[in-house]
Write a protein that holds these residues in place. Sequence first.
Motif, PDB file in Angstrom:
ATOM      1  N   SER A 168       0.834  -1.203   0.000  1.00 39.21           N
ATOM      2  CA  SER A 168       0.000   0.000   0.000  1.00 39.21           C
ATOM      3  C   SER A 168       0.872   1.258   0.000  1.00 39.21           C
ATOM      4  O   SER A 168       1.837   1.349   0.757  1.00 39.21           O
ATOM      5  CB  SER A 168      -0.909  -0.029   1.226  1.00 39.21           C
ATOM      6  OG  SER A 168      -1.601   1.180   1.345  1.00 39.21           O
ATOM      7  N   GLU A 169       0.534   2.215  -0.845  1.00 40.67           N
ATOM      8  CA  GLU A 169       1.280   3.483  -0.922  1.00 40.67           C
ATOM      9  C   GLU A 169       1.168   4.266   0.380  1.00 40.67           C
ATOM     10  O   GLU A 169       2.121   4.866   0.850  1.00 40.67           O
ATOM     11  CB  GLU A 169       0.737   4.352  -2.063  1.00 40.67           C
ATOM     12  CG  GLU A 169       1.412   4.096  -3.396  1.00 40.67           C
ATOM     13  CD  GLU A 169       2.926   4.341  -3.354  1.00 40.67           C
ATOM     14  OE1 GLU A 169       3.343   5.382  -2.817  1.00 40.67           O
ATOM     15  OE2 GLU A 169       3.664   3.464  -3.837  1.00 40.67           O
ATOM     16  N   GLY A 170      -0.046   4.244   0.941  1.00 38.33           N
ATOM     17  CA  GLY A 170      -0.271   4.944   2.208  1.00 38.33           C
ATOM     18  C   GLY A 170      -0.514   3.927   3.314  1.00 38.33           C
ATOM     19  O   GLY A 170      -0.635   2.726   3.060  1.00 38.33           O
ATOM     20  N   LYS A 171      -0.558   4.401   4.542  1.00 36.19           N
ATOM     21  CA  LYS A 171      -0.795   3.532   5.681  1.00 36.19           C
ATOM     22  C   LYS A 171      -2.162   2.874   5.564  1.00 36.19           C
ATOM     23  O   LYS A 171      -3.156   3.550   5.263  1.00 36.19           O
ATOM     24  CB  LYS A 171      -0.714   4.399   6.947  1.00 36.19           C
ATOM     25  CG  LYS A 171      -0.660   3.608   8.226  1.00 36.19           C
ATOM     26  CD  LYS A 171      -0.646   4.555   9.421  1.00 36.19           C
ATOM     27  CE  LYS A 171      -1.099   3.794  10.655  1.00 36.19           C
ATOM     28  NZ  LYS A 171      -1.530   4.689  11.730  1.00 36.19           N
ATOM     29  N   ILE A 172      -2.217   1.558   5.789  1.00 36.39           N
ATOM     30  CA  ILE A 172      -3.491   0.839   5.721  1.00 36.39           C
ATOM     31  C   ILE A 172      -4.359   1.287   6.906  1.00 36.39           C
ATOM     32  O   ILE A 172      -3.901   1.260   8.053  1.00 36.39           O
ATOM     33  CB  ILE A 172      -3.255  -0.698   5.761  1.00 36.39           C
ATOM     34  CG1 ILE A 172      -2.424  -1.139   4.541  1.00 36.39           C
ATOM     35  CG2 ILE A 172      -4.577  -1.451   5.835  1.00 36.39           C
ATOM     36  CD1 ILE A 172      -1.892  -2.560   4.612  1.00 36.39           C
ATOM     37  N   LYS A 173      -5.595   1.715   6.623  1.00 29.68           N
ATOM     38  CA  LYS A 173      -6.471   2.231   7.676  1.00 29.68           C
ATOM     39  C   LYS A 173      -7.581   1.244   8.007  1.00 29.68           C
ATOM     40  O   LYS A 173      -8.058   0.520   7.138  1.00 29.68           O
ATOM     41  CB  LYS A 173      -7.120   3.544   7.206  1.00 29.68           C
ATOM     42  CG  LYS A 173      -6.134   4.649   6.815  1.00 29.68           C
ATOM     43  CD  LYS A 173      -5.313   5.132   7.978  1.00 29.68           C
ATOM     44  CE  LYS A 173      -5.967   6.297   8.700  1.00 29.68           C
ATOM     45  NZ  LYS A 173      -5.117   6.762   9.812  1.00 29.68           N
ATOM     46  N   LYS A 174      -8.009   1.259   9.249  1.00 30.00           N
ATOM     47  CA  LYS A 174      -9.195   0.506   9.654  1.00 30.00           C
ATOM     48  C   LYS A 174     -10.419   1.288   9.187  1.00 30.00           C
ATOM     49  O   LYS A 174     -10.370   2.503   9.032  1.00 30.00           O
ATOM     50  CB  LYS A 174      -9.290   0.410  11.179  1.00 30.00           C
ATOM     51  CG  LYS A 174      -8.129  -0.258  11.841  1.00 30.00           C
ATOM     52  CD  LYS A 174      -8.385  -0.417  13.325  1.00 30.00           C
ATOM     53  CE  LYS A 174      -8.313   0.901  14.111  1.00 30.00           C
ATOM     54  NZ  LYS A 174      -7.070   1.662  13.923  1.00 30.00           N
ATOM     55  N   ASP A 175     -11.531   0.564   8.990  1.00 31.01           N
ATOM     56  CA  ASP A 175     -12.783   1.300   8.786  1.00 31.01           C
ATOM     57  C   ASP A 175     -13.667   1.087  10.015  1.00 31.01           C
ATOM     58  O   ASP A 175     -13.237   0.468  10.985  1.00 31.01           O
ATOM     59  CB  ASP A 175     -13.477   0.894   7.476  1.00 31.01           C
ATOM     60  CG  ASP A 175     -13.830  -0.586   7.451  1.00 31.01           C
ATOM     61  OD1 ASP A 175     -13.958  -1.177   8.549  1.00 31.01           O
ATOM     62  OD2 ASP A 175     -13.974  -1.145   6.354  1.00 31.01           O
ATOM     63  N   ASP A 176     -14.901   1.613   9.986  1.00 29.25           N
ATOM     64  CA  ASP A 176     -15.754   1.540  11.172  1.00 29.25           C
ATOM     65  C   ASP A 176     -16.552   0.249  11.256  1.00 29.25           C
ATOM     66  O   ASP A 176     -17.304   0.052  12.201  1.00 29.25           O
ATOM     67  CB  ASP A 176     -16.717   2.746  11.198  1.00 29.25           C
ATOM     68  CG  ASP A 176     -15.937   4.034  11.432  1.00 29.25           C
ATOM     69  OD1 ASP A 176     -14.861   3.969  12.065  1.00 29.25           O
ATOM     70  OD2 ASP A 176     -16.398   5.101  10.951  1.00 29.25           O
TER      71      ASP A 176
END
Length: 228
Positions: free
Chosen positions: A110-118
């Motif tokens: 991933s280019e950016g940090k992998i984020k959690k969703d809600d």
Amino acid sequence: VQDTARPGDLAGKRVVVTAGGTREPLDPVRFLGNRSSGKQGAAIAAAAAARGASVTLIAANLETRTPAGCGVVPVSTTAELRAAVLDAAEGADLVVMAAAVADFRPADVSEGKIKKDDSGSGLTLELVRNPDILAELGQRPHAGTTLVGFAAETEPDDERLLELGRDKRRRKGADFLVVNRVGWNDGFAADENRIVVVGPDDAVVDRAHGDKLSVAHRILDAVLADRR
Ligand code: CTP
Ligand code: CA
């Protein structure tokens, strides 16, 4: 590091050692890795240098100091380690693959940090196979280069552990295979090691245990005894 018991028996030889554990990035801040500290590989590099070899240590994320008297090539991923070792192995007398190489890497970084969703849902990672570097070295023409692999196994039974080592040596086309048992509490960060060395004809050429530097010398002894 000095060892006067085997002075200069590797003088004029070029030795390549990989040590540590490769890391595969998931995103800019995370990786998949393993618990290899690099201590055994670094000890082999130190032992070979003490015996007069010109040593290249390909160092993947070491958790120990790099020994003096070696050329050090720092790497992190399997791709980097592969490029460094394929290059350094050209014309080498001895290549020791002590590094714990990641068998898989994330299919996408991933280019950016992998984020959690809600949603509270988990995350599934897709992994793809990494190239087998030792097998690649074993398959390409390497006359004059002795290839030594390692096998880190959790197998508790001694006989089956040895069989795994023998199979692995043949599968990879290595001349020698150093087998050691690893587990939650054995092997990695420890200062001691217990190993069995399988030789070109599948015979056990040595068994050794002790601090990683003495074990390193025993591995070199076994390899040299077979070539002399
Ligand atoms: N190795 C390698 N390239 C890989 C994986 C391993 O060059 N992609 C090398 C290691 O440096 C070691 C030897 O192969 O010298 C054996 O590594 P090990 O992980 O024990 O064996 P694998 O063939 O990967 O088998 P498995 O992990 O499934 O037991
Ligand atoms: Ca593996």
